[in-house]
Design a protein around this motif. Structure first.
Motif, PDB file in Angstrom:
ATOM      1  N   ALA A  39       0.827  -1.212   0.000  1.00  0.00           N
ATOM      2  CA  ALA A  39       0.000   0.000   0.000  1.00  0.00           C
ATOM      3  C   ALA A  39       0.862   1.263   0.000  1.00  0.00           C
ATOM      4  O   ALA A  39       0.602   2.209  -0.754  1.00  0.00           O
ATOM      5  N   VAL A  40       1.893   1.308   0.840  1.00  0.00           N
ATOM      6  CA  VAL A  40       2.731   2.517   0.946  1.00  0.00           C
ATOM      7  C   VAL A  40       3.474   2.770  -0.365  1.00  0.00           C
ATOM      8  O   VAL A  40       3.527   3.906  -0.862  1.00  0.00           O
ATOM      9  N   ALA A  41       4.066   1.710  -0.943  1.00  0.00           N
ATOM     10  CA  ALA A  41       4.800   1.887  -2.196  1.00  0.00           C
ATOM     11  C   ALA A  41       3.870   2.278  -3.337  1.00  0.00           C
ATOM     12  O   ALA A  41       4.269   3.020  -4.240  1.00  0.00           O
ATOM     13  N   ALA A  42       2.623   1.780  -3.303  1.00  0.00           N
ATOM     14  CA  ALA A  42       1.667   2.153  -4.347  1.00  0.00           C
ATOM     15  C   ALA A  42       1.374   3.644  -4.322  1.00  0.00           C
ATOM     16  O   ALA A  42       1.218   4.280  -5.370  1.00  0.00           O
ATOM     17  N   VAL A  43       1.298   4.225  -3.138  1.00  0.00           N
ATOM     18  CA  VAL A  43       0.957   5.648  -3.009  1.00  0.00           C
ATOM     19  C   VAL A  43       2.174   6.539  -3.264  1.00  0.00           C
ATOM     20  O   VAL A  43       2.069   7.561  -3.953  1.00  0.00           O
ATOM     21  N   PHE A  44       3.324   6.154  -2.739  1.00  0.00           N
ATOM     22  CA  PHE A  44       4.488   7.043  -2.771  1.00  0.00           C
ATOM     23  C   PHE A  44       5.505   6.686  -3.851  1.00  0.00           C
ATOM     24  O   PHE A  44       6.437   7.454  -4.083  1.00  0.00           O
ATOM     25  N   GLY A  45       5.374   5.527  -4.494  1.00  0.00           N
ATOM     26  CA  GLY A  45       6.376   5.083  -5.460  1.00  0.00           C
ATOM     27  C   GLY A  45       6.368   5.876  -6.748  1.00  0.00           C
ATOM     28  O   GLY A  45       5.514   6.738  -6.980  1.00  0.00           O
TER      29      GLY A  45
END
Length: 551
Positions: free
Chosen positions: A53-59
């Protein structure tokens, strides 16, 4: 930071269906990689949920899918053996900080310099390690070892002493089923179907194969790992290795995603920051270090994903599995997960690509082999560095082979008579083609220093592509040797970008002072004739003084 433009390409229906498909495929992989890492199936699921989830938003890629991967598992096994679970969590946090720092200093652009043979050799080595790691579970053996080759050997020995056929048959059946479905119906989640069938058979037929065991029915509360402050320096080097692997695999995955989708271009530095934030978040919830997953990203793109909603949907689906189906997930046999990971390892190896590289050049084949062997025998980061060194040596050798020193006509066309005239005057002209650097300078310039029976040597430099300090030093040494034997050296056509190196080594200023540095070859030849005739001349003008008046 996230931007509004990150979501403008969304087609919600396609993204939701793609995310569900990736979630179905990611479920058994997350469980398997969690078990293989030594942190447990629950840690694998938490990593896929939180880091995904975090990488999807900030990647830096709209279609990238992140989570636990086989390559990262390979790195984590010795870390867990040496420092325990809390040590792995601290390594993840430190790696996250390093990745964020790499993103902010612009290190993402360096991925373009990793040669294809290094990437392919790295991938083959990882596939071999993943397959060997599954032997204990596939053979039903309870053995432990830090080195994967030792682990595989101990597993085979233990099984030979007391053969157990149920886990072997289950693992083989799962591998065969996944590979068959991938050829017959590529769109189906073959891994999930094989695991469901194996779990049902193990439960209903009472086969007795060992299972995953209890996993948490929710996400743990965030907390910091319990590691003494004095141990952080010992964990820094493993963290650098984890960060290097996460950066390499994530940027390679993003590059693959770009090639598979129309109009998709990732931001390398933002991708590093996104992966860094993901690795800061996952360990706080008990997850292992994560990276982008090439296989899951490829499935996401092929399933029609257009935005970050797909990767978020994949994370939400896995969260629902943890909340609603943890009891059934705990019944999955370890041998079935071993079969899933062996099939994944098989899919990682692209035989056609390996065959093409092996047949291309001997240098590429050597880089591929060295990287693959080093990955299995040493470790992943060392293998990549070794592969880069070998690839660099091969490239230098090939580049150095393009450098030539030729005695050629002064102009286009047939100037045999003019050349003969020059030779009669003991003038010889050479042209240097290609790079003049440390790998190419010595041989032909030292050969040049041995020329004899000439008074003037003209070096035509207009086709020199590059000069480094070593090349300039050897050039200066050559000029000194020749002039020490009474041979005058003239340079023509030195490019402006090369003057700095020559000036630092004293070549440029010395020749310029003596008027032995010329913009073009005709001027150099005219001056050479003056020298060859042993005519007294003004070194500042290059012209012979006027003849004295007749008596």
């Amino acid at each position: 930071m996230p931007r509004r433009s990150d979501w403008t390409h969304a087609r919600v229906g396609r993204d939701l269906s793609a995310g569900l498909m990736v979630g179905l495929i990611a479920l058994p992989l997350a469980l398997g990689f969690g078990v293989s890492s030594g942190m447990g199936a629950g840690a694998g699921l938490v990593t896929a949920i939180v880091a995904g989830a975090v990488a999807a938003v900030f990647g830096g890629s709209r279609v990238q899918v992140s989570g636990p991967t086989g390559a990262m598992t390979v790195v984590l096994v010795p870390i867990i053996a040496a420092y325990g679970p809390d040590g792995v969590l601290v390594v993840g946090l430190l790696a996250g900080v390093i990745l964020i720092g790499l993103g902010y200093v612009g290190a993402g652009r360096f991925i373009r310099y990793v040669p294809v043979p290094v990437v392919e050799g790295f991938t083959v080595g990882i596939a071999v390690i993943i397959a060997l790691q599954q032997l204990p579970a596939a053979l039903g053996s309870e053995v432990h070892a830090e080195k994967v080759l030792v682990l595989a050997w101990l597993a085979v020995q233990a099984w030979a002493t007391a053969p157990v056929w149920t886990p072997v048959a289950m693992a083989v059946a799962v591998v065969a089923g996944i590979l068959a479905l991938s050829r017959i119906r590529p769109g189906l989640p073959g891994s999930l179907l094989a695991v469901v069938v194996a779990t049902a058979a193990n439960t209903w037929l009472d086969l007795g194969a060992a299972t995953i065991g209890r996993i948490p029915s929710g996400i743990p509360s965030p907390s910091l790992p319990d590691v003494a402050f004095g141990d952080l320096d010992a964990l820094l080097l493993p963290a650098v290795a984890v960060a290097a692997l996460a950066a390499l695999e994530s940027l390679l995955s993003a590059t693959v995603a770009d090639a598979m989708s129309v109009g998709q271009r990732h931001d390398s530095d933002r991708e590093l920051v996104g992966q860094g934030l993901a690795n800061l978040a996952a360990p706080l919830f008990g997850g292992i270090p994560a990276t982008a997953a090439i296989a899951r990203t490829a499935v996401n793109v092929r399933s029609g994903a257009t935005s970050r909603w797909a990767a978020l949907t994949h994370a939400v689906f896995l969260l629902l599995v943890v909340l609603l189906a943890a009891r059934w997930v705990s019944e999955i046999p370890l041998a079935a997960l071993a079969g899933v990971l062996v099939a994944t390892a098989v899919h990682m190896v692209r035989v056609s690509s390996l065959r093409a590289l092996a047949r291309s050049t001997r240098g590429d084949a050597a880089v591929l082999a060295v990287t693959a062997v080093a990955t299995v025998l040493v470790d992943l980061v060392t293998a990549v560095l070794l592969g880069l060194v070998v690839a660099g040596f091969v490239a230098l050798r090939q580049t150095a082979a393009t450098a030539r020193l030729d005695e050629i006509p002064l102009d286009a066309g047939d100037h045999t008579a003019e050349e003969q005239s020059l030779l009669d005057q003991q003038i010889v002209a050479f042209r240097i083609d290609g790079p003049l650097f440390f790998a190419a300078a010595h041989d032909f310039l030292l050969e040049l220093a041995e020329v004899s029976n000439v008074r003037v040597v003209v070096l035509r430099m207009s086709r020199v592509t590059t000069i480094d300090a070593t090349g300039a030093h050897v050039l200066a040494d050559t000029i000194n040797r020749l002039e020490g034997r009474g041979v005058t050296v003239l340079l023509s056509g030195v490019q402006p970008q090369h003057e700095q190196v020559l000036r630092e080594l004293g070549v440029h200023d010395r020749l310029a002072h003596e008027r032995h540095l010329f913009d073009d070859t005709p001027s150099a030849i005219a001056h050479a004739r003056v020298h060859a005739a042993r005519t007294e001349h003004d070194p500042l003008s290059g012209a012979a003084p006027p003849a004295p008046p007749a008596a």
